[in-house]
Scaffold this motif. Structure first.
Motif: not given
Length: 315
Positions: A10-12, A34-35, A202-205, A209-212
């Protein structure tokens, strides 16, 4: 210029986007995974390895693309956003990757011809097998999957895709459950479908709003052969599920309504061992195949429409 990293954190990505004046575009469904471990999960679920041909749609900045190329695959990637297209080209420079800066779909019911031409070229005269492996933009997931699945000429040997969890649950839903619908029947009639991994926002940036879910879809040629007229099967399943709260007897009497009566419906259903009081979601996939074949035998001259993607409001 330094080589962009395969592992895009994510920072990159934040730094890179700021440097290029880019930002994620919600309209295009841009949520970047981003995970770093989950890129491996996707590639491993698809068993991506040397000699594979992979179609990737929604390439983003090229992280998954680079990983699959590193594993020895040849990748045909598709990215609509011009900014992401340039980032992906830089990330995959020197790899066996071709990236198209086009929309993968030419409208709702067809694959973009430029994508089809590139795929045919990559497959060659021997019609080389290929896989669809992608973190799909949510807004194109259903039409893309269905268009690839129903076309014998371009059907992949395997699809491993990241999609909305809700859509994944509909694809895999068993008969007589609330999520079971036309999409469940159509996909399960053609392929083995399973959810490989649930992904939290949380594994996306940016965070959706939903799970994948990572879903594996493996077409089964024998099932396709068992269906026979796929367009007819598609038509009947969709029409019956449009009235999913009505019983089977009532809905079928409205299909080709000028050609039979409810008494005729009763006779047909009894001959197939089906209870006309059941609703559409109660039928198993093999019962749908039996039913649609019997209807086709009764009306062999009935013209089916072109196959269309299943809409959310079809169910």
């Amino acid at each position: 210029m330094s080589t962009p990293p395969t592992r895009q954190t994510q920072s990159y990505l934040r730094g890179l986007f700021a440097q290029r004046g880019l930002s994620p575009r919600h309209r295009l469904g841009q949520n970047f995974l981003i995970d770093l471990n989950l890129h491996d999960v996707i590639a491993e679920t698809a068993v991506v390895g040397p000699g594979d041909l992979v179609l990737e749609v929604g390439t983003g900045a090229g992280a998954l693309t680079s990983l699959m190329a590193e594993r020895g695959a040849e990748v045909l990637a598709v990215e609509l956003d011009p900014g992401m297209f340039e980032l992906a080209r830089e990330a995959t420079a020197g790899a066996k990757v071709r990236i198209l800066n086009v929309d993968a779909l030419a409208g709702k019911h067809a694959i973009e011809p430029q994508v089809l031409d590139a795929l045919r070229e990559a497959r060659g005269a021997e019609n080389r097998p290929y896989k669809l492996v992608a973190n799909l933009p949510y807004n194109i997931a259903t039409p893309l999957i269905m268009n690839l699945l129903v076309d014998d000429a371009i059907r992949p040997e395997l699809m491993v895709v990241t999609i909305q969890k809700e859509l994944a649950e509909r694809m895999t839903a068993a008969a007589a459950t609330s999520d079971h619908g036309a999409l469940s029947v159509l996909i399960q009639a053609l392929a083995d479908v399973e959810i490989a991994r649930i992904l939290p926002p949380s594994v996306f940036w940016p965070r959706p709003k939903v799970e994948s879910a990572v879903v594996s879809i493996r077409p089964v040629p024998e099932r396709r052969e068992a269906i026979g007229d796929l367009a007819w099967f598609h038509r009947i399943v969709r029409e019956v599920f449009l009235y999913r709260r009505k019983n089977l007897r009532h809905v079928l009497s409205g299909v080709e309504r000028d050609r039979w009566t409810k008494a005729d419906v009763d006779v047909l259903l009894a001959s197939l061992g089906l209870d006309g009081r059941l609703r559409a979601e109660a039928l198993q996939v093999d019962e749908w195949i039996t039913l649609t074949k019997a209807l086709k035998a009764q009306w062999p001259d009935a013209p089916p429409p072109e196959i269309e993607a299943v809409d959310e409001d079809d169910e």
